[in-house]
Structures are given as C-alpha cells and as structure tokens.
Design a protein around this motif. Structure first.
Motif, PDB file in Angstrom:
ATOM      1  N   GLU A  55      50.686  36.473  59.296  1.00 52.33           N
ATOM      2  CA  GLU A  55      50.491  37.743  58.781  1.00 52.33           C
ATOM      3  C   GLU A  55      51.696  38.502  57.823  1.00 52.33           C
ATOM      4  O   GLU A  55      51.940  38.443  56.416  1.00 52.33           O
ATOM      5  CB  GLU A  55      49.131  38.573  58.916  1.00 52.33           C
ATOM      6  N   ARG A  56      52.083  38.861  58.723  1.00 52.62           N
ATOM      7  CA  ARG A  56      53.661  39.568  58.428  1.00 52.62           C
ATOM      8  C   ARG A  56      54.176  39.580  57.304  1.00 52.62           C
ATOM      9  O   ARG A  56      54.970  39.360  56.756  1.00 52.62           O
ATOM     10  CB  ARG A  56      54.218  40.091  59.927  1.00 52.62           C
ATOM     11  N   ASP A  60      56.142  40.091  53.339  1.00 55.71           N
ATOM     12  CA  ASP A  60      56.929  40.870  53.484  1.00 55.71           C
ATOM     13  C   ASP A  60      57.165  39.718  52.151  1.00 55.71           C
ATOM     14  O   ASP A  60      58.306  40.306  50.928  1.00 55.71           O
ATOM     15  CB  ASP A  60      57.684  39.805  54.549  1.00 55.71           C
ATOM     16  N   CYS A  61      56.490  37.990  51.774  1.00 55.77           N
ATOM     17  CA  CYS A  61      56.928  38.122  50.517  1.00 55.77           C
ATOM     18  C   CYS A  61      56.170  38.323  49.414  1.00 55.77           C
ATOM     19  O   CYS A  61      57.380  38.120  49.013  1.00 55.77           O
ATOM     20  CB  CYS A  61      56.327  36.329  51.219  1.00 55.77           C
ATOM     21  N   ASP A  62      55.049  38.647  49.514  1.00 55.92           N
ATOM     22  CA  ASP A  62      54.958  39.275  48.393  1.00 55.92           C
ATOM     23  C   ASP A  62      55.162  40.866  48.496  1.00 55.92           C
ATOM     24  O   ASP A  62      55.853  40.750  46.643  1.00 55.92           O
ATOM     25  CB  ASP A  62      53.257  40.081  49.239  1.00 55.92           C
ATOM     26  N   THR A  67      58.551  43.013  44.040  1.00 59.88           N
ATOM     27  CA  THR A  67      59.857  43.939  43.748  1.00 59.88           C
ATOM     28  C   THR A  67      60.727  42.693  42.699  1.00 59.88           C
ATOM     29  O   THR A  67      61.092  43.606  41.267  1.00 59.88           O
ATOM     30  CB  THR A  67      60.633  44.411  45.355  1.00 59.88           C
ATOM     31  N   ALA A  68      61.511  41.954  43.078  1.00 53.90           N
ATOM     32  CA  ALA A  68      62.635  41.352  41.904  1.00 53.90           C
ATOM     33  C   ALA A  68      61.544  40.988  41.118  1.00 53.90           C
ATOM     34  O   ALA A  68      62.024  41.088  39.926  1.00 53.90           O
ATOM     35  CB  ALA A  68      62.556  39.647  42.711  1.00 53.90           C
ATOM     36  N   LYS A  69      60.249  40.847  40.953  1.00 54.74           N
ATOM     37  CA  LYS A  69      59.735  40.598  39.057  1.00 54.74           C
ATOM     38  C   LYS A  69      60.130  42.159  38.742  1.00 54.74           C
ATOM     39  O   LYS A  69      59.771  41.681  37.458  1.00 54.74           O
ATOM     40  CB  LYS A  69      57.666  40.258  39.847  1.00 54.74           C
ATOM     41  N   GLU A  70      59.665  42.899  38.940  1.00 56.67           N
ATOM     42  CA  GLU A  70      59.638  44.564  38.297  1.00 56.67           C
ATOM     43  C   GLU A  70      61.338  44.602  38.196  1.00 56.67           C
ATOM     44  O   GLU A  70      61.050  45.053  37.155  1.00 56.67           O
ATOM     45  CB  GLU A  70      59.521  45.711  39.171  1.00 56.67           C
ATOM     46  N   LYS A  71      62.065  43.502  38.388  1.00 60.99           N
ATOM     47  CA  LYS A  71      63.125  43.799  37.645  1.00 60.99           C
ATOM     48  C   LYS A  71      63.594  42.633  36.967  1.00 60.99           C
ATOM     49  O   LYS A  71      65.203  42.381  37.235  1.00 60.99           O
ATOM     50  CB  LYS A  71      64.500  43.614  39.195  1.00 60.99           C
ATOM     51  N   ALA A 287      64.866  43.141  48.249  1.00 59.25           N
ATOM     52  CA  ALA A 287      64.779  42.483  47.464  1.00 59.25           C
ATOM     53  C   ALA A 287      65.155  43.064  46.028  1.00 59.25           C
ATOM     54  O   ALA A 287      66.327  42.698  45.398  1.00 59.25           O
ATOM     55  CB  ALA A 287      63.856  42.431  46.687  1.00 59.25           C
ATOM     56  N   ARG A 288      65.626  44.632  46.408  1.00 61.71           N
ATOM     57  CA  ARG A 288      66.610  45.280  45.603  1.00 61.71           C
ATOM     58  C   ARG A 288      68.042  45.291  45.843  1.00 61.71           C
ATOM     59  O   ARG A 288      68.921  44.619  44.489  1.00 61.71           O
ATOM     60  CB  ARG A 288      66.559  46.589  45.374  1.00 61.71           C
ATOM     61  N   ILE A 289      68.536  44.670  46.877  1.00 63.83           N
ATOM     62  CA  ILE A 289      69.922  45.016  46.644  1.00 63.83           C
ATOM     63  C   ILE A 289      70.404  43.255  46.850  1.00 63.83           C
ATOM     64  O   ILE A 289      70.961  42.680  45.829  1.00 63.83           O
ATOM     65  CB  ILE A 289      69.830  44.850  48.456  1.00 63.83           C
TER      66      ILE A 289
END
Length: 349
Positions: A55-56, A60-62, A67-71, A287-289
């Motif tokens: 589950e975890r 994490d993946c979602d 986050t990457a999509k937002e960027k 993801a941001r990094i």
C-alpha cells in the motif's frame, strides 16, 4: 484614369507587404520564446520501484507522479515485481531512454552497482529513495530515518512491556532498512530486562512466510509478550496468526507505515501502535528535488541535505525526515489531521 487606378493598386500592394513584414517581425520573438520555454520544461524522470503490491509504495508513487506533473515533468514508472534481475533490466531501459534523473526503490541493497555505474557514466543523477543502495555511485539518498523507526518501536514497547519476551519479525534481510531498524531496537533495549527470544526475516516481503512462521511458533508454545514487525503488512500477518492460534492472549504488536488497515487495528485494539512515516512529504520532496536535478541543479546546492551516509562506495549526501509513533491516543492529531487518512477511513468499523 487607367494610370491612376494602376497607381492606387500598386500602393495597396506595397502597403500590404509592409504591414505583413512588420507583423512578422513583431510576432517571431514571441513564438520563438514560447517554443524554448516548452523545451526547457519537458524533462523525464525514471522511477524504478521493486514492487507496487504494498500500500505505501502505491501512495509514494502517486504523490511523486502528481508532484512531477505539476512541474511539467514526465515520469516513467518501472515496477520490478519483486525481481532483482527485472529491476536491473528496467533501470537499463531507463538509461537507454536517456531520462534526466533516475529514482530507485531498490529490491536488494547491494545488487545495483554495475547498472548505476552505467547511469552515472551517461551523466544521469541517481536518487536512492527510502532504501539505501549499497556499494554504488548514487548521487543522493532521501529517506525517513529508519534507525529512529526502530528506536520508536522499542521505546514504545519498553514503556508497556519492560521485561518481556519479544519476537522481531522483520522484512527481508536484503533490505538495508531492516538493518537500521534492528540497530535502533537494540540500541534502546541495551541494558534493559527485555529478552529478544526470536528474530526472523521475511524473505521477499512474502507475508505468507511471516504468517506461517508465527503460526508455527505459537502452535509449539513459543508465545511472546510483544512482536516488532518490519512493516504494517507483516504486522497484519502476525495479527492473523495470533487471532487464529491464541485469541485469548494479549500480545503487543507494532509495525510501521500507518497503513489504513493497521490504523483500524490500532483503534480497535488488535495492534498496539505503528510508526508513521511522513510518506507524502517524502515523495513530494523527492519529486521536487528530482525535477531540480533534471534541470541542472547540483546536489551540493540542495539546502535540504541533513548529513552524509557511507554506503560502502562513498559518503553520500542524504536527506532524512523523522517518523512519529502513533497509537489510538494521537491517531487523530497525527494521521487524520495531516490528511494521510480520513476520519471515516480510520473509524469506519
């Protein structure tokens, strides 16, 4: 008259050409700028994960992908299905796709030396996500402090079971986090009256194995007062074994990850506590990094780095977040108020 009309027509043609030329000169820079901006923002991150059965890891993946999509950054997810060989092949696939950064949740800590060497030779930064990759040239390690997880497990149990007989049913020995959790547990109980009477490693995170082993021990009369579990899914298998083999015995059971079923077990009394890891924050930060590294930022310039960890190859820049022990008393303030699970999900039964 004809000459006059001819002059008017030529004048109109000249004026149109002049207007067209001026319009082109004004619009060209804007069009060119727009294309460059799009090109710069279209990076691709490869995300290699050993399994999505837990589950975890799905959470994490979602979070990572959103986050990457937002960027405006693409993510190629590769699920190795619990296979070391498949994970190596998939990482090589990401290298061949010439992704900008590779993020890895390793199946086996020391199995990726050669393929990571291949990535680094191509100038691709490699982030070790949550599990430290050993003996390899990784660029960065981003995690929740697993030794602290072990310390919280042990200190929480020590307060309610200070001289009991404990079992430790960990995950696979190849997962470096298990070594760190064990180190944290043993650090806390050193000098206490606790007796760790049995240690077991669940190969491949196969929960049938942990269930079968716990059932065998209970049937043979080996009954602990407390059980430390490698994660909440292992804890579920232990809860099942206990409920089937000695339902009238009170055995303290702890895990980690704050999976929804385990949070339900905690509020109903079947599980003692879990260790909540700020998974949403971890995935978002990573993801941001990764996006920043894809854009050319240097690891040395990351302000979030907290320390360095020796992985057998080098001293690796690391970012560590900190976990929190969660029982029924702080379930609402930690798990629900953070948005990790909703009140309805936790208390639905």
């Amino acid at each position: 008259m004809r000459s006059y009309v001819k002059r008017i027509a030529l004048g109109l043609i000249f004026f149109s050409l002049l207007l067209f030329s001026c319009t082109n000169k004004k619009s060209e820079p804007k069009k060119e700028f727009s294309v460059k901006e799009n090109d710069k923002s279209q990076y691709t991150i490869g995300f290699s994960i050993d399994t999505l059965a837990i589950e975890r890891w799905r959470r994490d993946c979602d979070v990572f992908m959103n986050t990457a999509k937002e960027k405006n950054t693409n993510v190629i997810v590769q699920n190795a299905g619990n296979s070391i060989e498949e994970q190596i092949r998939q990482i090589q696939y990401l290298i061949d796709k010439n992704v900008d950064v590779i993020v890895i949740v390793a199946k086996k800590a020391d199995s990726l030396t050669d393929v990571i060497k291949s990535a680094r030779s191509r100038g691709i930064p490699v982030i070790s996500y949550d599990r430290l990759i050993m003996d390899a040239d990784i660029s960065l390690y981003v995690t929740v402090d697993s030794e602290k997880v072990g310390e919280l497990m042990a200190s929480g149990l020590l307060s309610i079971d200070p001289n009991g007989s404990w079992f430790c049913i960990y995950g696979p020995q190849e997962d470096n986090n298990m070594a760190m959790i064990r180190s944290g547990v043993e650090k806390v109980i050193d000098g206490s009256d606790v007796n760790i009477s049995y240690i077991y490693y669940t190969d491949g995170w196969n929960y049938d194995l942990s269930y079968n082993e716990m059932s065998r021990l209970l049937k043979e009369g080996e009954i602990p007062t407390s059980v430390i579990c490698g994660n909440d899914a292992v804890a579920n298998s232990i809860i099942q074994a206990v409920s089937e083999n000695c339902p009238d015995r009170k055995i303290n059971i702890v895990g980690q990850d704050a999976d929804i079923l385990n949070c339900q077990h905690i509020v109903s009394g079947r599980q003692t506590f879990t260790v909540y890891k700020p998974i949403t924050e971890l995935a978002h930060l990573s993801a941001r990094i990764a996006c920043e590294l894809a854009a050319g930022k240097s690891v040395e310039d990351l302000p979030e780095i907290t320390n360095n960890i020796d992985n057998g190859f080098a001293s690796i820049p690391s970012i560590m977040l900190y976990p929190v022990a969660v029982d029924k008393n702080n379930m609402d303030s930690v798990v629900i108020e953070s948005g990790f699970h909703t009140y309805g999900e936790v208390y639905r039964n």
